[in-house]
Design a protein around this motif. Structure first.
Motif, PDB file in Angstrom:
ATOM      1  N   TRP A 110      -8.061   5.166   0.073  1.00  0.00           N
ATOM      2  CA  TRP A 110      -8.780   4.646   1.239  1.00  0.00           C
ATOM      3  C   TRP A 110      -8.628   5.671   2.369  1.00  0.00           C
ATOM      4  CZ3 TRP A 110     -10.463  -0.801   1.870  1.00  0.00           C
ATOM      5  CH2 TRP A 110     -10.423  -1.498   0.655  1.00  0.00           C
ATOM      6  N   ARG A 167      -3.397   0.558  -3.190  1.00  0.00           N
ATOM      7  CA  ARG A 167      -4.278   1.221  -2.218  1.00  0.00           C
ATOM      8  C   ARG A 167      -3.514   2.359  -1.546  1.00  0.00           C
ATOM      9  NH1 ARG A 167      -5.441  -4.163   0.979  1.00  0.00           N
ATOM     10  NH2 ARG A 167      -3.289  -4.395   0.292  1.00  0.00           N
ATOM     11  N   GLU A 183      -6.406  -3.320   9.395  1.00  0.00           N
ATOM     12  CA  GLU A 183      -7.494  -3.816   8.537  1.00  0.00           C
ATOM     13  C   GLU A 183      -6.999  -4.226   7.152  1.00  0.00           C
ATOM     14  OE1 GLU A 183     -11.127  -1.232  10.504  1.00  0.00           O
ATOM     15  OE2 GLU A 183     -10.870  -1.201   8.334  1.00  0.00           O
ATOM     16  N   LEU A 184      -6.128  -3.421   6.569  1.00  0.00           N
ATOM     17  CA  LEU A 184      -5.674  -3.711   5.206  1.00  0.00           C
ATOM     18  C   LEU A 184      -4.538  -4.728   5.184  1.00  0.00           C
ATOM     19  CD1 LEU A 184      -5.811  -0.124   3.650  1.00  0.00           C
ATOM     20  CD2 LEU A 184      -7.566  -1.886   3.642  1.00  0.00           C
ATOM     21  N   VAL A 196       0.867  -1.178   0.000  1.00  0.00           N
ATOM     22  CA  VAL A 196       0.000   0.000   0.000  1.00  0.00           C
ATOM     23  C   VAL A 196       0.905   1.229   0.000  1.00  0.00           C
ATOM     24  CG1 VAL A 196      -1.855  -1.185   1.263  1.00  0.00           C
ATOM     25  CG2 VAL A 196      -0.160   0.178   2.532  1.00  0.00           C
TER      26      VAL A 196
END
Ligand code: SF4
Length: 253
Positions: A96, A67, A140-141, A43
């Protein structure tokens, strides 16, 4: 670089081999290596600050759907949101946004912060409104790595940073392709690719975070780029980019 990537055993990168090799590489090669190594398991963090367009451009060329984590502290400049939207459309970004769990006005009230343009306790405010959302995002990711735009010339706390570091805090590799670049290289890349600076950049804001004056102010001639961040205090980091193996209680960061 092939020789470097071969030195990976059991999912562990050989950082003693990688980092010296990256000292002689340009940022684009490092981002390209990250793309080959992690793909969409990587990310990127972005504050959509002064020069954020650069790494966003470089990263999305290598990993188009990467992301991009943006933290909404509740105290960002309206110009930052406009800049984010402009870049989101231009680069087709996969953004995000992770928001603080606090209502911005209620937080000030409960924290005893009477003046909305000034934070008395910046560490607590950053812990609650910046670090908590980022900790949540990374949990979470669950990326295997993240790209970040820090540079060694920005702060003493960043001078010893390495291109690739293991972060116990985030259980992922921190990749910092721009470490060795300075203002001249940044400007040249931005110009070459016709990338926009944050709208406040031309008003003297060389580093842009939250909008209380205690956290971001324009700099004057001769000041270094981050002099406008948390001016008048010892604070130089919000906590997100503290040395990645720090063992501080993350609830306080
Ligand atoms: S930079 Fe300032 S307003 Fe933003 S979270 Fe930190 S202390 Fe709060």
């Amino acid at each position: 670089m092939a020789a470097v990537t071969e030195n990976i055993a059991s999912g562990q990168l050989d950082l003693d081999l990688l980092n010296p090799a990256f000292e002689a590489s340009g940022p684009e090669k490092i981002v390209g290596w990250a793309a080959g190594q992690f793909g969409e398991d990587a990310v990127m963090w972005s504050s959509f600050g002064a020069e954020s367009a650069l790494l966003l451009h470089m990263a999305t060329r290598a990993i188009p759907n990467i992301r991009v984590i943006m933290v909404d502290t509740g105290y960002l400049f309206p110009e930052t949101w406009r800049h984010m939207e402009q870049l989101r459309q231009r680069l087709n970004l996969n953004v995000w946004v992770y928001r603080t769990q606090n209502d911005p006005i209620a937080y000030l009230h409960h924290a005893g912060e009477e003046n909305p343009t000034f934070r008395k306790d910046r560490d607590s405010c950053c812990a609650a409104n910046k670090n908590e959302p980022m900790n949540r995002a990374m949990k979470e990711l669950a990326p295997k790595a993240w790209l970040r735009g820090i540079r060694r010339d920005q702060a003493d706390t960043r001078k010893a940073a390495k291109f690739v570091e293991w972060s116990k805090r985030y259980d992922a590799y921190a990749i910092s392709p721009l470490l060795n670049w300075g203002s001249r290289e940044i400007y040249a890349y931005m110009k070459k690719h016709d990338l926009p600076f944050h709208p406040l950049y031309e008003k003297g804001y060389a580093s842009i975070g939250c909008n209380p004056l205690s956290c971001t102010r324009p700099i004057t001639a001769g000041e270094d780029a981050r002099a406008g961040r948390w001016a008048g205090s010892d604070k130089v980091e919000c906590g997100l980019n503290l040395p990645v193996d720090n063992s501080l209680d993350s609830s306080r960061l």
